[in-house]
Motif scaffolding. Structure first.
Motif, PDB file in Angstrom:
ATOM      1  N   ALA A 199       0.815  -1.213   0.000  1.00 61.69           N
ATOM      2  CA  ALA A 199       0.000   0.000   0.000  1.00 61.69           C
ATOM      3  C   ALA A 199       0.851   1.266   0.000  1.00 61.69           C
ATOM      4  N   LYS A 200       2.107   1.141   0.351  1.00 58.02           N
ATOM      5  CA  LYS A 200       2.998   2.302   0.377  1.00 58.02           C
ATOM      6  C   LYS A 200       3.591   2.621  -0.995  1.00 58.02           C
ATOM      7  N   ASP A 201       3.380   1.716  -1.944  1.00 53.81           N
ATOM      8  CA  ASP A 201       4.005   1.866  -3.255  1.00 53.81           C
ATOM      9  C   ASP A 201       3.155   2.682  -4.218  1.00 53.81           C
ATOM     10  N   VAL A 202       3.781   3.062  -5.319  1.00 60.72           N
ATOM     11  CA  VAL A 202       3.099   3.668  -6.452  1.00 60.72           C
ATOM     12  C   VAL A 202       3.282   2.726  -7.626  1.00 60.72           C
ATOM     13  N   VAL A 203       2.228   2.491  -8.402  1.00 62.72           N
ATOM     14  CA  VAL A 203       2.311   1.641  -9.586  1.00 62.72           C
ATOM     15  C   VAL A 203       2.339   2.516 -10.833  1.00 62.72           C
ATOM     16  N   LEU A 204       3.327   2.274 -11.688  1.00 66.59           N
ATOM     17  CA  LEU A 204       3.395   2.922 -12.991  1.00 66.59           C
ATOM     18  C   LEU A 204       3.064   1.854 -14.022  1.00 66.59           C
ATOM     19  N   ALA A 205       1.886   1.948 -14.632  1.00 64.03           N
ATOM     20  CA  ALA A 205       1.399   0.916 -15.547  1.00 64.03           C
ATOM     21  C   ALA A 205       1.477   1.417 -16.983  1.00 64.03           C
ATOM     22  N   LEU A 206       2.139   0.625 -17.844  1.00 61.40           N
ATOM     23  CA  LEU A 206       2.333   1.009 -19.241  1.00 61.40           C
ATOM     24  C   LEU A 206       1.508   0.121 -20.164  1.00 61.40           C
ATOM     25  N   SER A 207       0.752   0.751 -21.051  1.00 62.41           N
ATOM     26  CA  SER A 207       0.036   0.027 -22.107  1.00 62.41           C
ATOM     27  C   SER A 207      -0.419   1.048 -23.133  1.00 62.41           C
ATOM     28  N   ASN A 208       0.052   0.903 -24.351  1.00 61.47           N
ATOM     29  CA  ASN A 208      -0.315   1.876 -25.382  1.00 61.47           C
ATOM     30  C   ASN A 208      -1.822   1.849 -25.639  1.00 61.47           C
ATOM     31  N   SER A 209      -2.380   0.660 -25.746  1.00 58.59           N
ATOM     32  CA  SER A 209      -3.826   0.539 -25.987  1.00 58.59           C
ATOM     33  C   SER A 209      -4.635   0.744 -24.714  1.00 58.59           C
ATOM     34  N   GLY A 210      -4.004   0.455 -23.576  1.00 58.92           N
ATOM     35  CA  GLY A 210      -4.717   0.527 -22.307  1.00 58.92           C
ATOM     36  C   GLY A 210      -5.664  -0.626 -22.096  1.00 58.92           C
ATOM     37  N   GLU A 211      -5.543  -1.672 -22.920  1.00 59.65           N
ATOM     38  CA  GLU A 211      -6.462  -2.801 -22.838  1.00 59.65           C
ATOM     39  C   GLU A 211      -5.739  -4.131 -22.668  1.00 59.65           C
ATOM     40  N   SER A 212      -4.558  -4.117 -22.097  1.00 57.99           N
ATOM     41  CA  SER A 212      -3.825  -5.357 -21.847  1.00 57.99           C
ATOM     42  C   SER A 212      -4.559  -6.182 -20.796  1.00 57.99           C
ATOM     43  N   ASP A 213      -4.985  -7.388 -21.193  1.00 52.85           N
ATOM     44  CA  ASP A 213      -5.775  -8.225 -20.288  1.00 52.85           C
ATOM     45  C   ASP A 213      -5.032  -8.524 -18.991  1.00 52.85           C
ATOM     46  N   GLU A 214      -3.756  -8.883 -19.103  1.00 48.19           N
ATOM     47  CA  GLU A 214      -2.979  -9.265 -17.918  1.00 48.19           C
ATOM     48  C   GLU A 214      -2.823  -8.088 -16.957  1.00 48.19           C
ATOM     49  N   LEU A 215      -2.625  -6.918 -17.523  1.00 49.42           N
ATOM     50  CA  LEU A 215      -2.463  -5.731 -16.688  1.00 49.42           C
ATOM     51  C   LEU A 215      -3.786  -5.314 -16.062  1.00 49.42           C
ATOM     52  N   ASN A 216      -4.835  -5.276 -16.873  1.00 47.74           N
ATOM     53  CA  ASN A 216      -6.137  -4.847 -16.357  1.00 47.74           C
ATOM     54  C   ASN A 216      -6.684  -5.802 -15.301  1.00 47.74           C
ATOM     55  N   ALA A 217      -6.251  -7.065 -15.339  1.00 47.85           N
ATOM     56  CA  ALA A 217      -6.740  -8.050 -14.373  1.00 47.85           C
ATOM     57  C   ALA A 217      -6.295  -7.724 -12.950  1.00 47.85           C
ATOM     58  N   VAL A 218      -5.156  -7.079 -12.804  1.00 49.34           N
ATOM     59  CA  VAL A 218      -4.647  -6.797 -11.453  1.00 49.34           C
ATOM     60  C   VAL A 218      -5.013  -5.397 -10.975  1.00 49.34           C
ATOM     61  N   LEU A 219      -5.552  -4.555 -11.867  1.00 49.76           N
ATOM     62  CA  LEU A 219      -5.858  -3.173 -11.471  1.00 49.76           C
ATOM     63  C   LEU A 219      -6.896  -3.076 -10.353  1.00 49.76           C
ATOM     64  N   PRO A 220      -7.980  -3.852 -10.383  1.00 48.51           N
ATOM     65  CA  PRO A 220      -8.947  -3.769  -9.276  1.00 48.51           C
ATOM     66  C   PRO A 220      -8.335  -4.123  -7.927  1.00 48.51           C
ATOM     67  N   VAL A 221      -7.460  -5.102  -7.937  1.00 47.84           N
ATOM     68  CA  VAL A 221      -6.799  -5.491  -6.685  1.00 47.84           C
ATOM     69  C   VAL A 221      -5.936  -4.348  -6.168  1.00 47.84           C
ATOM     70  N   LEU A 222      -5.224  -3.711  -7.087  1.00 50.39           N
ATOM     71  CA  LEU A 222      -4.374  -2.592  -6.700  1.00 50.39           C
ATOM     72  C   LEU A 222      -5.211  -1.437  -6.155  1.00 50.39           C
ATOM     73  N   LYS A 223      -6.363  -1.207  -6.763  1.00 48.96           N
ATOM     74  CA  LYS A 223      -7.229  -0.116  -6.289  1.00 48.96           C
ATOM     75  C   LYS A 223      -7.750  -0.410  -4.886  1.00 48.96           C
ATOM     76  N   ARG A 224      -8.105  -1.665  -4.634  1.00 46.14           N
ATOM     77  CA  ARG A 224      -8.580  -2.030  -3.291  1.00 46.14           C
ATOM     78  C   ARG A 224      -7.465  -1.889  -2.268  1.00 46.14           C
ATOM     79  N   LEU A 225      -6.233  -2.065  -2.725  1.00 44.81           N
ATOM     80  CA  LEU A 225      -5.087  -1.928  -1.832  1.00 44.81           C
ATOM     81  C   LEU A 225      -4.816  -0.461  -1.504  1.00 44.81           C
ATOM     82  N   GLY A 226      -5.388   0.434  -2.306  1.00 42.77           N
ATOM     83  CA  GLY A 226      -5.204   1.859  -2.082  1.00 42.77           C
ATOM     84  C   GLY A 226      -3.951   2.417  -2.718  1.00 42.77           C
ATOM     85  N   VAL A 227      -3.401   1.683  -3.677  1.00 48.58           N
ATOM     86  CA  VAL A 227      -2.175   2.111  -4.338  1.00 48.58           C
ATOM     87  C   VAL A 227      -2.471   3.204  -5.360  1.00 48.58           C
TER      88      VAL A 227
END
Length: 329
Positions: free
Chosen positions: A96-124
Motif C-alpha cells: 500500500a505504500k508503493d506507487v504503480v506505474l502501468a504502461l500500455s499503449n492501448s490501455g487494454e492489456s488483459d494481464e495488466l487490467n486483471a490486477v488493477l482492481p486489486v491494486l485499487k482495493r489496496l489503495g495504491v
C-alpha cells in the motif's frame, strides 16, 4: 528472386530516415501535452513511502524494465513487476505504500487490467502511461500520462515503434524531473554505479590508491647524492622525496632533474639531497578525489603527485600508473 537480390540500399536508407522522422515528430508532439497530470505524477512518486512498481506487457514491458532501472539508478527506488506473474503471486511484491506505474499503449492489456482492481482495493496510487485516455487502464488510474502517437514508424502501422519510443522518453522525463526534485547529485549517481567509470571517478580518493610507508623513496637533506639515487632506483617512482626530521617535504628530485644536472656537467659526487631538485613540488591532500590528482598531473605534465597533510607532512605519493590500474583514467 531472393530477399537479398531484391534488396534496394537506397530504399532501406529512405525507410530508416522516415522512421526516425516519425518517431522524432511523435516526441515533439508529446511535449506540449505535458502539464498538470505529469506534475501530479512527480508529486505522487516524491510522496511515496515505498517503491515505484512498474508494470507492462510485451513491448511495454520491455520499456517498463528500462524505466524501472533508470528510476532506481537516479534516486527513486523502483522494480519491475510482470503483470502475468502478478496474478500468480508476484502481486505480493506491491504494498500500500508503493506507487504503480502501468504502461500500455492501448490501455487494454488483459494481464495488466486483471490486477488493477486489486491494486485499487489496496489503495495504491496508479499512474497510467497510455495512448488512449478512454481505455480501461486510464479509467482505473489515479493519474494518466498521455503517451499517444499519431502513427507508428512501422509502415504497416502495427509494430510498436513510435509508441514505445514515446513511452521510453516519457519515462526518462519522469526520472529527470524526480532527479531534479530530489536534489540528486553526481555523487549520488556514483554510489549506485560503483562499478562504472563515473563511480570510480567520484568515489575513489587519493588515499585509496597512494603509495605510502616503505614504498616511498624518502631521504633526508644530508643524504649523499649516490645514496639518494639508489633509493630512487629501488622505489621505482622516478623521483626522491627530501623530508626533514618531522617528515615535512623540503624538495623533490626527479629523473628530469638528473638529466639537467648531467647536461650542465655538474659534479654529482659531492652533492647532497638537500641541494638539488624542486622546492615546490605538486601535491594533493589524501581526501582529494583521485581524478583531481589526474587533472593536476595533466595540467603540470608530470607523472607523480605527492600527498601531504595540512602541515606539509608527507603522507604518500600517487603515480599515473596507479590511476590507470584503478581505471580512474
Amino acid at each position: 528472386m531472393t530477399h537479398s537480390q531484391r534488396f534496394d540500399p537506397a530504399r532501406a536508407v529512405e525507410m530508416a530516415k522516415e522512421a526516425l522522422q516519425i518517431e522524432a515528430q511523435a516526441l515533439q508532439q508529446m511535449a506540449p501535452r505535458l502539464g498538470d497530470s505529469f506534475a501530479a505524477a512527480v508529486h505522487a512518486v516524491l510522496a511515496c513511502a515505498g517503491r515505484v512498481a512498474v508494470m507492462g506487457m510485451g513491448k511495454s514491458g520491455h520499456v517498463g524494465r528500462k524505466i524501472a532501472a533508470t528510476l532506481a539508478s537516479t534516486g527513486t527506488p523502483a522494480l519491475f513487476v510482470h503483470p502475468a506473474e502478478a496474478s500468480h503471486g508476484d502481486l505480493g511484491m506491491v504494498t500500500a505504500k508503493d506507487v504503480v506505474l502501468a504502461l500500455s499503449n492501448s490501455g487494454e492489456s488483459d494481464e495488466l487490467n486483471a490486477v488493477l482492481p486489486v491494486l485499487k482495493r489496496l489503495g495504491v496510487v496508479i499512474i497510467a502511461m497510455t495512448g488512449r485516455a478512454d481505455s480501461s487502464l486510464a479509467r482505473h488510474a489515479t493519474i494518466v500520462l498521455d503517451s499517444g502517437v499519431a502513427k507508428e514508424a512501422c509502415p504497416l502501422n502495427l509494430a510498436p515503434t513510435a509508441s514505445t519510443t514515446a513511452q521510453m522518453a516519457l519515462g526518462d522525463a519522469l526520472a529527470v524531473a524526480l532527479l531534479d526534485a530530489r536534489g540528486f547529485r553526481e555523487e549520488d549517481f556514483a554510489r549506485s554505479h560503483p562499478g562504472g567509470a563515473l563511480g570510480r571517478k567520484l568515489l575513489t580518493h587519493v588515499r585509496d590508491l597512494m603509495r605510502s610507508g616503505e614504498a616511498l623513496p624518502r631521504v633526508s637533506p644530508d643524504t649523499p647524492f649516490t645514496e639518494m639515487m639508489r633509493e630512487m632506483s629501488a622505489k621505482s617512482l622516478g623521483l626522491a622525496i627530501v623530508v626533514d626530521a618531522e617528515d615535512r617535504v623540503q624538495r623533490v628530485f626527479t629523473d628530469g632533474d638528473l638529466r639537467r644536472l648531467i647536461e650542465r656537467g655538474v659534479d654529482l659526487r659531492g652533492l647532497k639531497a638537500g641541494e638539488v631538485g624542486s622546492t615546490n613540488p605538486k601535491s594533493v591532500p589524501g581526501d582529494a578525489l583521485a581524478v583531481e590528482a589526474a587533472d593536476l598531473m595533466e595540467s603540470a605534465r608530470i607523472t607523480v603527485v605527492l600527498v601531504q597533510d595540512g602541515e606539509g607532512k608527507l603522507q604518500g605519493a600517487i603515480h599515473i600508473n596507479d590511476l590507470m590500474s584503478a581505471k580512474v583514467i
